[in-house]
Scaffold this motif. Structure first.
Motif, PDB file in Angstrom:
ATOM      1  N   GLY A   6     -43.370   9.897  10.865  1.00 30.47           N
ATOM      2  CA  GLY A   6     -44.331  10.933  11.238  1.00 30.47           C
ATOM      3  C   GLY A   6     -45.569  10.254  11.804  1.00 30.47           C
ATOM      4  O   GLY A   6     -45.992   9.221  11.300  1.00 30.47           O
ATOM      5  N   LEU A   9     -49.206  13.904  12.129  1.00 30.24           N
ATOM      6  CA  LEU A   9     -48.656  15.251  11.985  1.00 30.24           C
ATOM      7  C   LEU A   9     -49.731  16.243  11.559  1.00 30.24           C
ATOM      8  O   LEU A   9     -50.549  15.960  10.684  1.00 30.24           O
ATOM      9  N   LYS A  11     -50.156  20.547  10.725  1.00 27.07           N
ATOM     10  CA  LYS A  11     -49.548  21.867  10.611  1.00 27.07           C
ATOM     11  C   LYS A  11     -50.639  22.892  10.314  1.00 27.07           C
ATOM     12  O   LYS A  11     -51.392  22.772   9.353  1.00 27.07           O
ATOM     13  N   LEU A  23     -51.731  20.620   6.934  1.00 30.15           N
ATOM     14  CA  LEU A  23     -51.566  19.161   7.015  1.00 30.15           C
ATOM     15  C   LEU A  23     -52.421  18.636   8.151  1.00 30.15           C
ATOM     16  O   LEU A  23     -52.505  19.256   9.213  1.00 30.15           O
ATOM     17  N   VAL A  26     -51.163  13.244   9.307  1.00 35.02           N
ATOM     18  CA  VAL A  26     -50.262  12.602   8.356  1.00 35.02           C
ATOM     19  C   VAL A  26     -49.307  11.660   9.096  1.00 35.02           C
ATOM     20  O   VAL A  26     -48.564  12.096   9.975  1.00 35.02           O
ATOM     21  N   LYS A  46     -47.376  19.659   0.274  1.00 36.35           N
ATOM     22  CA  LYS A  46     -46.143  18.919   0.000  1.00 36.35           C
ATOM     23  C   LYS A  46     -44.921  19.674   0.538  1.00 36.35           C
ATOM     24  O   LYS A  46     -44.093  19.106   1.249  1.00 36.35           O
ATOM     25  N   THR A  48     -44.892  21.967   2.729  1.00 31.94           N
ATOM     26  CA  THR A  48     -45.002  22.077   4.184  1.00 31.94           C
ATOM     27  C   THR A  48     -44.451  20.831   4.860  1.00 31.94           C
ATOM     28  O   THR A  48     -43.675  20.929   5.824  1.00 31.94           O
ATOM     29  N   LEU A  49     -44.820  19.662   4.343  1.00 28.85           N
ATOM     30  CA  LEU A  49     -44.329  18.416   4.930  1.00 28.85           C
ATOM     31  C   LEU A  49     -42.799  18.345   4.828  1.00 28.85           C
ATOM     32  O   LEU A  49     -42.106  17.972   5.787  1.00 28.85           O
ATOM     33  N   LYS A  59     -43.946  21.764  13.506  1.00 25.05           N
ATOM     34  CA  LYS A  59     -45.271  21.133  13.464  1.00 25.05           C
ATOM     35  C   LYS A  59     -46.167  21.756  14.521  1.00 25.05           C
ATOM     36  O   LYS A  59     -45.673  22.299  15.525  1.00 25.05           O
TER      37      LYS A  59
END
Ligand code: ADP
Ligand code: ADP
Length: 226
Positions: A6, A9, A11, A23, A26, A46, A48-49, A59
Motif C-alpha cells: 500500500g 492509501l 479512504k 484512512l 497509509v 482497521k 476499512t483497510l 480506495k
C-alpha cells in the motif's frame, strides 16, 4: 517477495454529515507468508483497510497492489473471515464449508475431499452432515475457518475472527490458526484490538492511530511461538 503493498492509501467515506476520512497516508508492504496483526482503537480504520485489501471497498487515493498487480477488483487469491461466520441454516456443515468452491465452480470431487480434510483439521470430523443450529458459537467459527480455506486462497484477511468467543475458545482457535498458518504458509492479516493477542500471534504488528487512521508504527515481534 512483497505480496501486498500500500502506498499513501486514503479512504474517505461519504456520509450524511459530510466526508469522513477513515484512512490517511497509509503505506506498508507485506511479504509472502507473514502473519501481520492490525491493532488500534475502535474506529481507527482497521476494518476499512482490510476491506480495501479484500476489494469490498474502493480506495479514494493512493495505490494498493496485490501479488504485484494493481488491485482494483476482488481476487480469488483472497479469503475473508469476520467476527461472526454467517452460515446458511438449511445447509449442512459440509455444504456451508463448500460454498466458495461452489461459487467458483471448482471440481466437485476434489472440493469434497478438501472440505472434509479441512473440517477434520478444524476438529469437526463427524459433524459434516449436521446443521449449524446443532453447533456452538466456537464450532460455527471453526466452520468459518474451514470455509475460509476451502478455495485455497493465498491471503487470509481476518477481522477479529474469534473476538466474539469466550477467552478459552479464542485462545484455542488462535493456536489452531497458528498451526494452520505454519502448515500452509498463508499470508495472514489479522485485525484485533487486543495487543497481547497481536504480539502472541504475529511476525509484525501494525499499530494505527485514532481516526483518521494512520500507521503510527510497525513493531517487529521476535518471540518464539508455541
Ligand atoms: P475499526 O475497524 O478500526 O473499528 P472502521 O474501519 O470500521 O474502524 O471505521 C473507521 C471509520 O470509518 C469509523 O469512523 C467508521 O464510523 C467509518 N466507517 C466505516 N465504514 C463506513 C461506511 N461504510 N460508511 C461511512 N463511514 C464508515
Ligand atoms: P488479556 O489482554 O486478554 O489479559 P493476554 O495478553 O494474556 O491477554 O493474551 C492476549 C491474547 O493472546 C489471549 O486472549 C490469546 O488470544 C492470546 N494468547 C496469549 N497467550 C496465549 C497462549 N498461551 N495460548 C493461546 N493464546 C494465547
Amino acid at each position: 517477495m512483497n505480496l501486498i503493498e500500500g502506498q499513501d492509501l486514503q479512504k474517505v467515506y461519504v456520509t450524511a454529515t459530510g466526508p469522513l476520512v477513515a484512512l490517511q497516508d497509509v503505506s506498508f508492504s507485506i511479504r509472502k507468508g507473514e502473519f501481520i496483526s492490525l491493532v488500534g482503537p475502535s474506529g481507527c480504520g482497521k476494518s476499512t483497510l482490510l476491506s480495501l485489501m479484500g476489494g469490498l471497498e474502493q480506495k479514494t487515493d493512493g495505490s494498493l497492489s496485490l501479488l504485484g498487480e494493481q488491485h482494483e477488483k476482488p481476487s480469488r487469491d483472497i479469503g475473508m473471515m469476520f467476527q461472526t461466520s454467517v452460515l446458511f441454516p438449511w445447509r449442512t456443515i459440509r455444504q456451508n464449508a463448500s460454498l466458495p468452491g461452489d461459487v467458483l465452480k471448482l471440481d466437485k470431487t476434489q472440493q469434497r475431499k478438501r472440505v472434509d480434510e479441512l473440517l477434520e483439521m478444524v476438529g469437526l470430523k463427524g459433524f459434516e452432515d449436521r446443521y449449524p443450529s446443532e453447533l456452538s458459537g466456537g464450532m460455527r467459527q471453526r466452520v468459518g475457518l474451514a470455509r475460509l480455506l476451502a478455495h485455497d486462497p493465498a491471503i487470509l484477511l481476518m477481522d477479529e475472527p474469534f473476538g466474539a468467543l469466550d477467552e478459552f475458545t479464542r485462545e484455542t482457535m488462535n493456536l489452531e490458526l497458528l498451526r494452520i498458518w505454519e502448515q500452509t504458509q498463508k499470508t495472514v492479516i489479522f485485525v484485533t484490538h487486543n495487543i497481547g493477542e497481536a504480539v502472541f500471534l504475529s511476525d509484525r504488528v501494525f499499530v494505527m492511530t485514532p481516526r483518521p487512521g494512520r500507521l503510527e508504527g510497525i513493531v517487529e515481534i521476535d518471540l518464539p511461538r508455541p
